[in-house]
Design a protein around this motif. Structure first.
Motif, PDB file in Angstrom:
ATOM      1  N   UNK A  16       5.644   4.283  -5.855  1.00  0.00           N
ATOM      2  CA  UNK A  16       5.755   2.863  -6.174  1.00  0.00           C
ATOM      3  C   UNK A  16       7.132   2.288  -5.861  1.00  0.00           C
ATOM      4  N   UNK A  17       7.171   1.023  -5.447  1.00  0.00           N
ATOM      5  CA  UNK A  17       8.455   0.349  -5.216  1.00  0.00           C
ATOM      6  C   UNK A  17       9.174   0.055  -6.521  1.00  0.00           C
ATOM      7  N   UNK A  18      10.461  -0.220  -6.395  1.00  0.00           N
ATOM      8  CA  UNK A  18      11.335  -0.431  -7.550  1.00  0.00           C
ATOM      9  C   UNK A  18      10.808  -1.485  -8.518  1.00  0.00           C
ATOM     10  N   UNK A  19      10.352  -2.600  -8.003  1.00  0.00           N
ATOM     11  CA  UNK A  19       9.928  -3.694  -8.883  1.00  0.00           C
ATOM     12  C   UNK A  19       8.765  -3.291  -9.775  1.00  0.00           C
ATOM     13  N   UNK A  53       6.782  11.679   4.045  1.00  0.00           N
ATOM     14  CA  UNK A  53       6.459  11.077   2.751  1.00  0.00           C
ATOM     15  C   UNK A  53       4.963  10.794   2.705  1.00  0.00           C
ATOM     16  N   UNK A  54       4.219  11.519   1.882  1.00  0.00           N
ATOM     17  CA  UNK A  54       2.763  11.358   1.855  1.00  0.00           C
ATOM     18  C   UNK A  54       2.328  10.137   1.054  1.00  0.00           C
ATOM     19  N   UNK A  55       2.861   8.981   1.458  1.00  0.00           N
ATOM     20  CA  UNK A  55       2.599   7.754   0.718  1.00  0.00           C
ATOM     21  C   UNK A  55       1.305   7.109   1.206  1.00  0.00           C
ATOM     22  N   UNK A  56       0.620   6.441   0.311  1.00  0.00           N
ATOM     23  CA  UNK A  56      -0.579   5.700   0.699  1.00  0.00           C
ATOM     24  C   UNK A  56      -0.870   4.650  -0.360  1.00  0.00           C
ATOM     25  N   UNK A  57      -1.523   3.574   0.016  1.00  0.00           N
ATOM     26  CA  UNK A  57      -1.893   2.555  -0.975  1.00  0.00           C
ATOM     27  C   UNK A  57      -2.921   3.123  -1.953  1.00  0.00           C
ATOM     28  N   UNK A  63     -11.597   3.408  -3.236  1.00  0.00           N
ATOM     29  CA  UNK A  63     -12.193   4.479  -4.039  1.00  0.00           C
ATOM     30  C   UNK A  63     -11.159   5.130  -4.971  1.00  0.00           C
ATOM     31  N   UNK A  64      -9.926   5.315  -4.466  1.00  0.00           N
ATOM     32  CA  UNK A  64      -8.887   5.938  -5.280  1.00  0.00           C
ATOM     33  C   UNK A  64      -8.527   5.059  -6.474  1.00  0.00           C
ATOM     34  N   UNK A  65      -8.431   3.753  -6.245  1.00  0.00           N
ATOM     35  CA  UNK A  65      -8.106   2.842  -7.342  1.00  0.00           C
ATOM     36  C   UNK A  65      -9.224   2.824  -8.385  1.00  0.00           C
ATOM     37  N   UNK A  66     -10.464   2.815  -7.916  1.00  0.00           N
ATOM     38  CA  UNK A  66     -11.580   2.836  -8.866  1.00  0.00           C
ATOM     39  C   UNK A  66     -11.588   4.128  -9.679  1.00  0.00           C
ATOM     40  N   UNK A  67     -11.231   5.227  -9.020  1.00  0.00           N
ATOM     41  CA  UNK A  67     -11.196   6.513  -9.725  1.00  0.00           C
ATOM     42  C   UNK A  67     -10.117   6.519 -10.803  1.00  0.00           C
ATOM     43  N   UNK A  68      -8.955   5.904 -10.483  1.00  0.00           N
ATOM     44  CA  UNK A  68      -7.874   5.860 -11.464  1.00  0.00           C
ATOM     45  C   UNK A  68      -8.215   4.980 -12.656  1.00  0.00           C
ATOM     46  N   UNK A  69      -9.078   4.031 -12.450  1.00  0.00           N
ATOM     47  CA  UNK A  69      -9.427   3.108 -13.535  1.00  0.00           C
ATOM     48  C   UNK A  69     -10.542   3.636 -14.419  1.00  0.00           C
ATOM     49  N   UNK A  70     -11.150   4.748 -14.003  1.00  0.00           N
ATOM     50  CA  UNK A  70     -12.200   5.352 -14.834  1.00  0.00           C
ATOM     51  C   UNK A  70     -11.552   6.187 -15.933  1.00  0.00           C
TER      52      UNK A  70
END
Length: 485
Positions: free
Chosen positions: A75-78, A208-212, A216-223
Motif C-alpha cells: 500500500x502507498x503511504x497515504x 516487487x510482487x505488487x498487484x492491485x 476476485x482477490x478483493x471479494x475474497x478479502x471481504x469475506x
C-alpha cells in the motif's frame, strides 16, 4: 497536565498499539505525547513521491484490526496513514492524544518510584510508567560532505520532502540509493530534465510482487476469514526469507540469485550492471524491492555516478574523479540516525545514571524492551527488535503484549515499579551476540546502518519472528527486581 498512570511517547504504529491494548484492558489513565501536529509517525513524515510499504499490507497492519480495503498488496503511504487515523478514531484515542508535545527529558525519582517527564514547552509532570514508541527512523541523517551548507539551490532530505520544490525541467541530484531512493528516483526521473544519482554502495534489489487488490482477490478479502487467511499466508511466506538470516549466510544464495536475475533482465548493459552489483553478501543491508528503479537508471536523462562526492559548491557537486555536476536541486536519500535515535535521548534512571552511561558499551536492552537501571521504562522497537525480512508491526504487538504483562505483574504484587536485573539483561545480550556474530552482518565487508560504530548489529532481531513471539509471551518475574512491593 494531570499526572497520568502511563505516558506513551509517539503516535505511530507502536504508540497507538500500546494505547489500544491499555483501553481494551479497561485502563484509561494514560496520555500519548506526540511532538508533531498529527499522529502517524513514519507514515506521516515520509511523503516523498512513490512512498509505499515494502512489506505486504495484509501483514503490515494490526492483527486485531485487519483492513480488507487496501488498494494494493504493497500500500502507498497515504493509505497506511489513513489506516492509522482510522484506528485512532475507532478505539477513541483522540482524548488521550497531546499534539505538539515533544518530550525533552525523563528523570526517575528513586524515593517515589515515579518518572518526571519534561516537555519542550517547559511543562513537567509525573507518571508511573513510560512507554517509548518513538522508533528509530525519525532522525534524518545527512552526509558529512565539505561545502554542503554552501549550496544555494533547493536541498532537502527525502523524509522532509519539500513539495513546494518542483523538479520539472530542473537538474536534480539524488545522494544515496537506499530504500526511499529506489521509490522516488523513478518518479523524479520522469520529471527532471537531468537526474544524477550518486551511489556509494549499490543495494541488492529483488522484484516487487505488487498487484492491485481488486476483483476476485478483493471479494475474497471481504469475506469472513478471507483477510485473515491472506495475512497468515503472507506471514509464513515472509518467514521463509529468514532462513538465511537466522541459520547460515550461505543460505542467502537463493535470494542473491533472484536479485542477480532481476538486474540482468532490467539492465542490458554489462558496464552498468557491474556498477549496480553489490560486493557484499545479500542481507547485510536491507534487501530492497522495486520493478522500476533499474529502468529509471537506464533513461537517457539519468546518470549513475559511483565516484564519491568530494565537495558541494554553490550550484554543483564535485565527484572524486574531478567532474563537476551542475545541479539545481539536491535530494538526500541518506537514511536515518538509527542507533543515535536511541542513544541521544535525555533519560536519567536510578541513582542519577544517564542512559548514555548505561549504554556506554553499546545500546542494549532485555528483549529490546527493558533496560537495567530504568524501572517502568519500556521501549517498543528497541535495540535488536527490527527486522530485515518481515513486518515490524508483528514485533510491536509482541512487545505491547509483554509490556501489558509487566503492568499486570505490578498490579498483582502491588509493587511500584519493576527493573530488569543486570544479570538477566547481560545473559540475554550475550546469547544475542553469540548468535549475531556468526550471521550475515558479521561477514567481511558488511557496513550497514544496522551496525553501530563498533560494527555490531544493534538493530535487527537475528531470528524468526515466531521465536520472539514465543519468548515474550510471558514475563519471567525472576528476571525483574520489584521495587516497593
Amino acid at each position: 497536565m494531570p499526572s497520568p498512570g502511563v505516558t506513551i511517547i509517539g503516535s505511530g504504529f507502536a504508540g497507538l498499539c500500546m494505547a489500544i491494548k491499555l483501553k481494551e484492558a479497561g485502563y484509561h489513565d494514560f496520555v500519548i505525547l506526540e511532538k508533531a501536529g498529527e499522529l502517524g509517525g513514519t507514515w506521516r513524515d515520509n511523503t516523498y513521491p512513490g512512498c509505499a510499504c515494502d512489506v505486504p499490507s495484509p501483514l503490515y497492519s494490526f492483527s486485531f484490526e485487519l483492513n480488507p480495503g487496501w488498494s494494493r498488496l504493497f500500500s502507498p503511504q497515504e493509505e497506511i496513514w489513513d489506516y492509522l487515523r482510522a484506528c485512532a478514531r475507532k478505539y477513541d484515542l483522540e482524548p488521550h492524544l497531546r499534539f505538539g508535545t515533544e518530550v525533552s527529558g525523563l528523570e526517575y525519582d528513586d524515593e517515589r518510584a515515579l518518572w518526571r517527564v519534561s516537555t519542550g514547552g517547559g511543562e513537567t509532570f509525573e507518571t508511573h510508567a513510560v512507554v517509548s514508541g518513538v522508533g528509530a527512523l525519525h532522525m534524518p541523517s545527512f552526509p558529512e560532505i565539505p561545502g554542503r551548507e554552501r549550496f544555494t539551490g533547493t536541498a532537502f532530505h527525502s523524509a522532509r520532502w519539500d513539495h513546494s520544490a518542483d523538479p520539472a525541467g530542473k537538474r536534480v541530484a539524488v545522494v544515496g540509493t537506499g530504500a526511499s531512493a529506489v521509490q522516488f528516483v523513478p518518479v523524479v526521473a520522469e520529471q527532471a530534465s537531468r537526474l544524477t544519482v550518486f551511489q556509494r554502495t549499490p543495494p541488492w534489489i529483488q522484484p516487487k510482487p505488487d498487484l492491485p487488490i481488486a476483483g476476485r482477490l478483493k471479494r475474497a478479502m471481504e469475506t469472513p476469514g478471507g483477510a485473515r487467511l491472506l495475512r497468515d499466508a503472507v506471514y509464513w511466506l515472509l518467514e521463509t526469507r529468514a532462513v538465511g538470516f537466522t541459520i547460515d549466510p550461505r543460505l542467502m544464495k537463493v535470494h542473491q540469485a533472484m536479485a542477480e536475475r532481476h538486474l540482468a533482465r532490467q539492465v542490458p548493459d554489462p558496464g552498468m550492471r557491474a556498477k549496480l552489483t553489490p560486493d557484499y553478501t545479500i542481507g547485510c543491508k536491507r534487501i530492497l524491492l522495486s520493478n522500476d528503479y533499474y529502468p529509471a537508471l537506464t533513461r537517457d536523462n539519468v546518470e549513475l555516478v559511483t565516484d564519491g562526492i568530494t565537495e558541494i559548491r554553490e550550484r554543483s557537486i564535485v565527484d572524486a574523479a574531478g567532474r563537476e555536476h551542475e545541479v539545481d536541486m539536491i535530494v538526500y536519500g541518506t537514511g536515518f540516525k538509527v542507533v543515535d535515535a536511541l542513544n541521544e535521548q535525555n533519560i536519567v534512571g536510578r541513582n542519577g545514571v544517564k542512559i548514555q552511561d548505561a549504554w556506554r558499551d553499546g545500546v542494549e536492552a532485555y528483549y529490546g524492551i527493558t533496560t537495567a537501571g530504568f524501572p517502568n521504562l519500556f521501549f517498543l522497537l528497541g535495540p535488536n527488535t527490527g527486522l530485515g525480512h518481515s513486518s515490524v508491526v508483528f514485533m510491536i504487538e509482541s512487545q505491547v503484549r509483554y509490556v501489558m504483562d509487566c503492568l499486570r505483574l505490578l498490579s498483582r504484587t502491588r509493587a511500584k515499579a519493576l527493573d530488569v536485573r543486570p544479570a538477566a539483561q547481560r545473559a540475554f545480550n550475550d546469547r544475542l551476540r553469540q548468535r549475531l556474530d556468526r550471521l550475515v552482518w558479521n561477514e567481511g565487508g558488511c557496513t550497514s546502518w544496522y551496525l553501530d560504530e563498533h560494527g555490531r548489529n544493534r538493530t535487527l532481531w537475528p531470528g524468526f519472528t515466531f521465536e520472539y513471539w514465543a519468548r515474550t509471551r510471558k514475563v519471567k518475574p525472576a528476571a525483574y527486581e520489584l521495587i516497593g512491593a
